[in-house]
Design a protein around this motif. Structure first.
Motif, PDB file in Angstrom:
ATOM      1  N   UNK A   1       0.831  -1.210   0.000  1.00 54.58           N
ATOM      2  CA  UNK A   1       0.000   0.000   0.000  1.00 54.58           C
ATOM      3  C   UNK A   1       0.863   1.256   0.000  1.00 54.58           C
ATOM      4  N   UNK A   2       0.610   2.114  -0.967  1.00 54.57           N
ATOM      5  CA  UNK A   2       1.263   3.425  -1.002  1.00 54.57           C
ATOM      6  C   UNK A   2       0.186   4.494  -0.806  1.00 54.57           C
ATOM      7  N   UNK A   3       0.415   5.398   0.133  1.00 54.30           N
ATOM      8  CA  UNK A   3      -0.521   6.500   0.367  1.00 54.30           C
ATOM      9  C   UNK A   3       0.140   7.789  -0.108  1.00 54.30           C
ATOM     10  N   UNK A   4      -0.540   8.483  -1.024  1.00 55.09           N
ATOM     11  CA  UNK A   4       0.021   9.727  -1.578  1.00 55.09           C
ATOM     12  C   UNK A   4      -0.844  10.903  -1.115  1.00 55.09           C
ATOM     13  N   UNK A   5      -0.200  11.924  -0.591  1.00 54.86           N
ATOM     14  CA  UNK A   5      -0.935  13.100  -0.106  1.00 54.86           C
ATOM     15  C   UNK A   5      -0.272  14.363  -0.650  1.00 54.86           C
ATOM     16  N   UNK A   6      -1.105  15.263  -1.145  1.00 59.30           N
ATOM     17  CA  UNK A   6      -0.587  16.512  -1.708  1.00 59.30           C
ATOM     18  C   UNK A   6      -0.004  17.415  -0.622  1.00 59.30           C
ATOM     19  N   UNK A   7      -0.638  17.396   0.530  1.00 63.76           N
ATOM     20  CA  UNK A   7      -0.172  18.265   1.616  1.00 63.76           C
ATOM     21  C   UNK A   7       0.938  17.562   2.415  1.00 63.76           C
ATOM     22  N   UNK A   8       1.425  18.249   3.423  1.00 65.49           N
ATOM     23  CA  UNK A   8       2.696  17.826   4.033  1.00 65.49           C
ATOM     24  C   UNK A   8       2.595  16.623   4.958  1.00 65.49           C
ATOM     25  N   UNK A   9       1.399  16.312   5.425  1.00 63.55           N
ATOM     26  CA  UNK A   9       1.277  15.209   6.379  1.00 63.55           C
ATOM     27  C   UNK A   9      -0.108  14.573   6.297  1.00 63.55           C
ATOM     28  N   UNK A  10      -0.274  13.377   6.874  1.00 64.13           N
ATOM     29  CA  UNK A  10      -1.589  12.727   6.830  1.00 64.13           C
ATOM     30  C   UNK A  10      -2.626  13.482   7.668  1.00 64.13           C
ATOM     31  N   UNK A  11      -3.891  13.250   7.354  1.00 64.76           N
ATOM     32  CA  UNK A  11      -5.017  13.919   8.013  1.00 64.76           C
ATOM     33  C   UNK A  11      -4.796  15.437   8.072  1.00 64.76           C
ATOM     34  N   UNK A  12      -4.468  16.043   6.938  1.00 67.84           N
ATOM     35  CA  UNK A  12      -4.047  17.446   6.949  1.00 67.84           C
ATOM     36  C   UNK A  12      -5.149  18.427   7.341  1.00 67.84           C
ATOM     37  N   UNK A  13      -6.405  18.037   7.148  1.00 75.52           N
ATOM     38  CA  UNK A  13      -7.480  18.967   7.502  1.00 75.52           C
ATOM     39  C   UNK A  13      -7.900  18.827   8.959  1.00 75.52           C
ATOM     40  N   UNK A  14      -7.376  17.822   9.643  1.00 79.03           N
ATOM     41  CA  UNK A  14      -7.803  17.587  11.026  1.00 79.03           C
ATOM     42  C   UNK A  14      -6.693  17.830  12.037  1.00 79.03           C
ATOM     43  N   UNK A  15      -5.462  17.536  11.651  1.00 74.96           N
ATOM     44  CA  UNK A  15      -4.374  17.589  12.625  1.00 74.96           C
ATOM     45  C   UNK A  15      -3.300  18.574  12.196  1.00 74.96           C
ATOM     46  N   UNK A  16      -2.615  19.134  13.201  1.00 73.74           N
ATOM     47  CA  UNK A  16      -1.444  19.933  12.850  1.00 73.74           C
ATOM     48  C   UNK A  16      -0.250  18.972  12.673  1.00 73.74           C
ATOM     49  N   UNK A  17       0.838  19.541  12.195  1.00 73.48           N
ATOM     50  CA  UNK A  17       1.983  18.712  11.809  1.00 73.48           C
ATOM     51  C   UNK A  17       2.523  17.901  12.982  1.00 73.48           C
ATOM     52  N   UNK A  18       2.546  18.511  14.150  1.00 71.83           N
ATOM     53  CA  UNK A  18       3.141  17.862  15.319  1.00 71.83           C
ATOM     54  C   UNK A  18       2.484  16.504  15.605  1.00 71.83           C
ATOM     55  N   UNK A  19       1.159  16.484  15.552  1.00 71.96           N
ATOM     56  CA  UNK A  19       0.448  15.227  15.810  1.00 71.96           C
ATOM     57  C   UNK A  19       0.480  14.312  14.592  1.00 71.96           C
ATOM     58  N   UNK A  20       0.334  14.906  13.422  1.00 74.35           N
ATOM     59  CA  UNK A  20       0.239  14.097  12.202  1.00 74.35           C
ATOM     60  C   UNK A  20       1.533  13.337  11.928  1.00 74.35           C
ATOM     61  N   UNK A  21       2.644  13.916  12.265  1.00 77.88           N
ATOM     62  CA  UNK A  21       3.929  13.256  12.032  1.00 77.88           C
ATOM     63  C   UNK A  21       3.994  11.939  12.802  1.00 77.88           C
TER      64      UNK A  21
END
Lengths: 254, 44
Positions: A120-140
């Motif tokens: 499985x490969x997950x591709x996201x345009x924005x910088x981290x997963x769940x970009x509309x829900x989490x800030x980078x600190x948690x998403x990382x």
């Protein structure tokens, strides 16, 4: 995966409660005459109307979205179709475009169902997963966890095109030129509100859907709206936002 | 709403089902109708 029947309530429940149930597409609504027209031509009069028309997946303008093996997931029939497609020919190379809730839940389900089987490969345009829900600190942290579980997390990557042969998906090409093999692609890059009836009724519509007040009343008398088709207010910032989850929609319904 | 008035709900993906059930419970004399396109009402 749970069967469709196991996650649905029988229509008899509504009939037993004395609720009339019509299975048809509502094609038009008239706020002056206060009636709804159905796909079979019937007209249903109302004194008060509640729009819960939801939203539909956005299909991005990427070359190859119409290839066989490219899916979006919104309804139970979609899930059945995807499951059948995967099981046929034992497909295992999957590319999930978008790292929101839907794709990450699908990835998790696949990993749980057949551990170490799917690639499985997950591709996201924005910088981290769940970009509309989490800030980078948690998403990382989530990204690290998913990587440990074996998912290839490609963040801040743009999909240039979906590659196909003989009408069937065979891979995904990124803007960097990198090509990733794929036997199935799942597109989950957001939804757009279903607003056709709201427009018929002349409801005030904001950037993210029908505008409602705290009582879910629209700009037109005796017409209310709720769920994914309405614009929400962010709890913290108070700015208008889109609806993203079914849970809040159910609570609005109650 | 008054007795005999018609409350029509369009859609049953998330909002419609619970809204219909609660509306009927709170206003049993109101005529509640749900219109949905899907074959089934999804719970979860």
């Amino acid at each position: 995966m749970a069967t469709v029947d196991s996650i649905t309530n029988p229509d008899q429940m509504f009939a037993d409660a004395g609720i009339n149930l019509i299975i048809a597409r509502a094609t038009h609504a008239d706020g002056e005459k206060k009636k709804v027209t159905l796909s079979d031509g019937r007209e249903i009069p109302y004194d008060k109307l509640l729009l819960g028309t939801g939203a539909s997946p956005v299909v991005p303008p990427i070359e190859g979205c119409d290839l066989r093996g490219v899916f979006s997931l919104r309804s139970a029939p979609d899930a059945v179709e995807i499951k059948n497609f995967l099981e046929k020919d034992n497909r295992r190379k999957l590319v999930l475009i978008g790292a929101g809730f839907i794709n990450l839940e699908v990835a998790t389900l696949l990993a749980t169902t057949r551990p170490d089987y799917y690639d499985v490969t997950v591709i996201e345009l924005l910088a981290h997963p769940l970009p509309l829900m989490l800030d980078a600190e948690m998403a990382v942290q989530i990204q690290e966890y998913l990587t440990e579980k074996g998912f290839k997390m490609k963040m801040a990557q743009k999909v240039e095109r979906i590659l196909g042969e003989n009408g069937k998906v065979v891979g995904v090409e990124l803007a960097t030129g990198e090509k990733i093999e794929a036997e199935m692609v799942l597109l989950s890059v957001g939804v757009k509100q279903n607003l056709e009836l709201a427009k018929d009724l002349g409801l005030e519509i904001g950037k993210f859907g029908v505008k409602v007040n705290k009582f879910l009343e629209t700009s037109v008398p005796d017409v209310m709206a709720a769920g994914d088709c309405v614009e929400k207010q962010h709890f913290v910032t108070k700015r208008p936002v889109t609806g993203q989850l079914r849970g809040p929609a159910v609570i609005q319904g109650r | 709403m008054k007795k005999g008035e018609r409350f029509v709900i369009i859609g049953m993906g998330g909002v419609g089902g619970p809204a219909a059930m609660l509306a009927k419970r709170l206003m049993p004399e109101v005529d509640v109708t749900v219109i949905r396109e899907e074959e089934r009402f999804i719970v979860r």
